[in-house]
Write a protein that holds these residues in place. Structure first.
Motif, PDB file in Angstrom:
ATOM      1  N   ALA A  55       0.667  -1.345  -0.430  1.00 35.98           N
ATOM      2  CA  ALA A  55      -0.022  -0.014  -0.117  1.00 35.98           C
ATOM      3  C   ALA A  55       1.061   1.304  -0.353  1.00 35.98           C
ATOM      4  O   ALA A  55       0.628   2.187  -0.964  1.00 35.98           O
ATOM      5  CB  ALA A  55      -0.609  -0.251   1.243  1.00 35.98           C
ATOM      6  N   GLN A  56       1.888   1.376   0.698  1.00 35.24           N
ATOM      7  CA  GLN A  56       3.337   2.255   0.376  1.00 35.24           C
ATOM      8  C   GLN A  56       3.315   2.737  -0.419  1.00 35.24           C
ATOM      9  O   GLN A  56       3.909   3.748  -1.063  1.00 35.24           O
ATOM     10  CB  GLN A  56       3.674   2.050   1.656  1.00 35.24           C
ATOM     11  CG  GLN A  56       3.614   2.416   3.193  1.00 35.24           C
ATOM     12  CD  GLN A  56       4.254   1.919   4.147  1.00 35.24           C
ATOM     13  OE1 GLN A  56       5.223   1.378   4.580  1.00 35.24           O
ATOM     14  NE2 GLN A  56       3.566   2.007   5.834  1.00 35.24           N
ATOM     15  N   ALA A  57       4.320   1.016  -1.241  1.00 32.34           N
ATOM     16  CA  ALA A  57       4.612   1.626  -2.343  1.00 32.34           C
ATOM     17  C   ALA A  57       3.794   2.365  -3.785  1.00 32.34           C
ATOM     18  O   ALA A  57       3.856   3.334  -4.073  1.00 32.34           O
ATOM     19  CB  ALA A  57       4.736   0.283  -2.619  1.00 32.34           C
ATOM     20  N   LEU A  58       2.460   1.504  -3.098  1.00 36.08           N
ATOM     21  CA  LEU A  58       1.491   1.950  -4.297  1.00 36.08           C
ATOM     22  C   LEU A  58       1.257   3.938  -3.951  1.00 36.08           C
ATOM     23  O   LEU A  58       1.554   4.413  -4.707  1.00 36.08           O
ATOM     24  CB  LEU A  58      -0.104   1.727  -4.226  1.00 36.08           C
ATOM     25  CG  LEU A  58      -0.344  -0.008  -4.857  1.00 36.08           C
ATOM     26  CD1 LEU A  58      -1.314  -1.016  -4.155  1.00 36.08           C
ATOM     27  CD2 LEU A  58      -0.188  -0.283  -5.996  1.00 36.08           C
ATOM     28  N   SER A  59       1.087   3.993  -2.811  1.00 42.36           N
ATOM     29  CA  SER A  59       1.087   5.820  -2.652  1.00 42.36           C
ATOM     30  C   SER A  59       1.867   6.688  -2.591  1.00 42.36           C
ATOM     31  O   SER A  59       2.089   7.417  -3.839  1.00 42.36           O
ATOM     32  CB  SER A  59       0.589   5.575  -1.558  1.00 42.36           C
ATOM     33  OG  SER A  59       0.223   5.142  -0.736  1.00 42.36           O
ATOM     34  N   ARG A  60       3.427   5.889  -2.617  1.00 36.42           N
ATOM     35  CA  ARG A  60       4.813   6.326  -3.198  1.00 36.42           C
ATOM     36  C   ARG A  60       4.883   6.811  -5.176  1.00 36.42           C
ATOM     37  O   ARG A  60       4.937   7.878  -5.268  1.00 36.42           O
ATOM     38  CB  ARG A  60       5.818   5.787  -3.023  1.00 36.42           C
ATOM     39  CG  ARG A  60       7.075   6.657  -3.322  1.00 36.42           C
ATOM     40  CD  ARG A  60       8.325   5.546  -1.782  1.00 36.42           C
ATOM     41  NE  ARG A  60       8.547   4.026  -3.326  1.00 36.42           N
ATOM     42  CZ  ARG A  60       8.217   3.068  -2.820  1.00 36.42           C
ATOM     43  NH1 ARG A  60       7.803   3.056  -0.794  1.00 36.42           N
ATOM     44  NH2 ARG A  60       8.621   2.226  -2.928  1.00 36.42           N
ATOM     45  N   TRP A  61       3.634   5.513  -5.897  1.00 36.77           N
ATOM     46  CA  TRP A  61       4.072   5.669  -7.051  1.00 36.77           C
ATOM     47  C   TRP A  61       3.043   6.462  -7.601  1.00 36.77           C
ATOM     48  O   TRP A  61       3.217   7.216  -9.150  1.00 36.77           O
ATOM     49  CB  TRP A  61       4.067   4.240  -7.574  1.00 36.77           C
ATOM     50  CG  TRP A  61       4.690   3.223  -7.465  1.00 36.77           C
ATOM     51  CD1 TRP A  61       6.419   3.757  -7.314  1.00 36.77           C
ATOM     52  CD2 TRP A  61       4.714   1.966  -6.948  1.00 36.77           C
ATOM     53  NE1 TRP A  61       6.944   2.472  -6.464  1.00 36.77           N
ATOM     54  CE2 TRP A  61       6.019   1.359  -6.707  1.00 36.77           C
ATOM     55  CE3 TRP A  61       4.427   0.997  -6.680  1.00 36.77           C
ATOM     56  CZ2 TRP A  61       6.672   0.503  -6.713  1.00 36.77           C
ATOM     57  CZ3 TRP A  61       3.917  -0.152  -7.088  1.00 36.77           C
ATOM     58  CH2 TRP A  61       5.608  -0.386  -7.022  1.00 36.77           C
ATOM     59  N   LEU A  62       1.970   6.603  -7.402  1.00 38.14           N
ATOM     60  CA  LEU A  62       0.986   7.571  -7.193  1.00 38.14           C
ATOM     61  C   LEU A  62       1.223   8.911  -7.418  1.00 38.14           C
ATOM     62  O   LEU A  62       1.258  10.116  -7.833  1.00 38.14           O
ATOM     63  CB  LEU A  62      -0.233   7.186  -6.751  1.00 38.14           C
ATOM     64  CG  LEU A  62      -1.304   5.432  -6.898  1.00 38.14           C
ATOM     65  CD1 LEU A  62      -2.009   5.656  -6.136  1.00 38.14           C
ATOM     66  CD2 LEU A  62      -2.245   6.240  -8.217  1.00 38.14           C
ATOM     67  N   GLU A  63       2.113   9.360  -6.168  1.00 35.21           N
ATOM     68  CA  GLU A  63       2.511  10.449  -5.924  1.00 35.21           C
ATOM     69  C   GLU A  63       3.667  11.416  -6.889  1.00 35.21           C
ATOM     70  O   GLU A  63       3.720  12.133  -7.052  1.00 35.21           O
ATOM     71  CB  GLU A  63       2.654  10.745  -4.894  1.00 35.21           C
ATOM     72  CG  GLU A  63       1.385  10.653  -3.304  1.00 35.21           C
ATOM     73  CD  GLU A  63       2.443  10.288  -1.710  1.00 35.21           C
ATOM     74  OE1 GLU A  63       3.983  10.733  -1.769  1.00 35.21           O
ATOM     75  OE2 GLU A  63       1.169  10.684  -0.733  1.00 35.21           O
ATOM     76  N   GLN A  64       4.194  10.018  -6.599  1.00 29.59           N
ATOM     77  CA  GLN A  64       5.852  10.659  -8.123  1.00 29.59           C
ATOM     78  C   GLN A  64       5.316  10.180  -9.704  1.00 29.59           C
ATOM     79  O   GLN A  64       5.489  10.955 -10.222  1.00 29.59           O
ATOM     80  CB  GLN A  64       6.290   9.158  -7.572  1.00 29.59           C
ATOM     81  CG  GLN A  64       7.027   9.356  -6.931  1.00 29.59           C
ATOM     82  CD  GLN A  64       7.944   8.199  -6.553  1.00 29.59           C
ATOM     83  OE1 GLN A  64       8.523   6.844  -6.945  1.00 29.59           O
ATOM     84  NE2 GLN A  64       8.559   8.098  -5.309  1.00 29.59           N
ATOM     85  N   GLY A  65       3.799  10.374 -10.165  1.00 32.60           N
ATOM     86  CA  GLY A  65       3.271  10.258 -10.798  1.00 32.60           C
ATOM     87  C   GLY A  65       3.745   8.364 -11.964  1.00 32.60           C
ATOM     88  O   GLY A  65       3.446   8.320 -13.005  1.00 32.60           O
ATOM     89  N   LYS A  66       4.460   7.881 -11.177  1.00 28.42           N
ATOM     90  CA  LYS A  66       4.640   6.490 -12.102  1.00 28.42           C
ATOM     91  C   LYS A  66       3.519   5.354 -12.363  1.00 28.42           C
ATOM     92  O   LYS A  66       3.145   4.373 -13.011  1.00 28.42           O
ATOM     93  CB  LYS A  66       6.067   5.807 -10.750  1.00 28.42           C
ATOM     94  CG  LYS A  66       6.946   6.444 -10.533  1.00 28.42           C
ATOM     95  CD  LYS A  66       8.089   6.188  -9.874  1.00 28.42           C
ATOM     96  CE  LYS A  66       8.945   6.771 -10.629  1.00 28.42           C
ATOM     97  NZ  LYS A  66      10.557   6.202  -9.040  1.00 28.42           N
TER      98      LYS A  66
END
Length: 209
Positions: free
Chosen positions: A120-131
């Protein structure tokens, strides 16, 4: 696990296990029963420990902020394949080993419970980074729910496809199963993903053989 891998879970007897304990010097039967109720209890403990190690490998990959979605997929595939091969060796004398693991949902659930918050944290990070692209789904639910959707969905795809497959080539079978899982993941996340290199290499090696 050494005995199970060498001889198979079904073939390995409780007497074999007792004899191998204490660095091969053996122990009394009462010592075994002090810790375990039965051989099946020991098998479950071994698998649980093994799944814990696999989960830790996956967590280290998920927590690496330098890795992209595809990088994580590639990285997680390596210990996952190793785990599948190890379990295949241990249950080589039991044709129903896959069903055995499937019936022990607590093991799989325990694995996912350990990694779900990291996913979940990785998904949040990727969404925030536009990945990862913003979609109707990602705007409607939180990333922990999305992580569980990934887990449950990929498990369903693999389980249902495996029942439909009829092949004696185990490596090819798992390659086909991963194809379906990756396709599902690509659709759910709204981003095209490639098959992990480890799976592609496994398939190429099988084709050459």
């Amino acid at each position: 696990m050494r005995l199970f891998t060498q001889n198979g879970v079904t073939t390995t007897s409780l007497r074999d296990i007792i004899k191998a304990m204490n660095d091969g010097k053996g122990v009394g039967m009462s010592v075994f029963y002090y810790y375990f109720e039965s051989k099946d209890d020991l098998v479950n403990a071994c698998l649980s420990t093994y799944f814990d190690r696999q989960a830790q490998d996956a967590i280290e990959i998920l927590d690496d902020p330098s890795l992209d979605v595809q990088d994580v997929l590639d990285g997680v595939a390596i210990p996952l394949i190793a785990g599948i091969q190890k379990l295949s060796e241990a249950f080589a004398d039991n044709e129903n080993w896959y069903n055995y693991l499937g019936s022990n949902a607590n093991l799989v659930n325990g694995f996912m419970t350990k990694i779900i918050s990291h996913l979940a944290q990785a998904l949040s990070r990727w969404l925030e980074q536009g990945k990862l692209p913003r979609t109707v789904l990602t705007d409607a639910i939180d990333t922990e729910t999305l992580a569980w959707l990934i887990s449950d969905g990929m498990s369903s795809v693999i389980d249902n496809r495996k029942m439909a497959l009829d092949t004696s080539n185990e490596d090819e079978m798992y390659a086909v199963l991963f194809e379906g899982a990756v396709a599902f993941l690509s659709q759910l996340l709204g981003r095209p993903l490639k098959m992990p290199q480890a799976i592609t290499s496994l398939r190429d090696m099988t084709a050459r053989c």
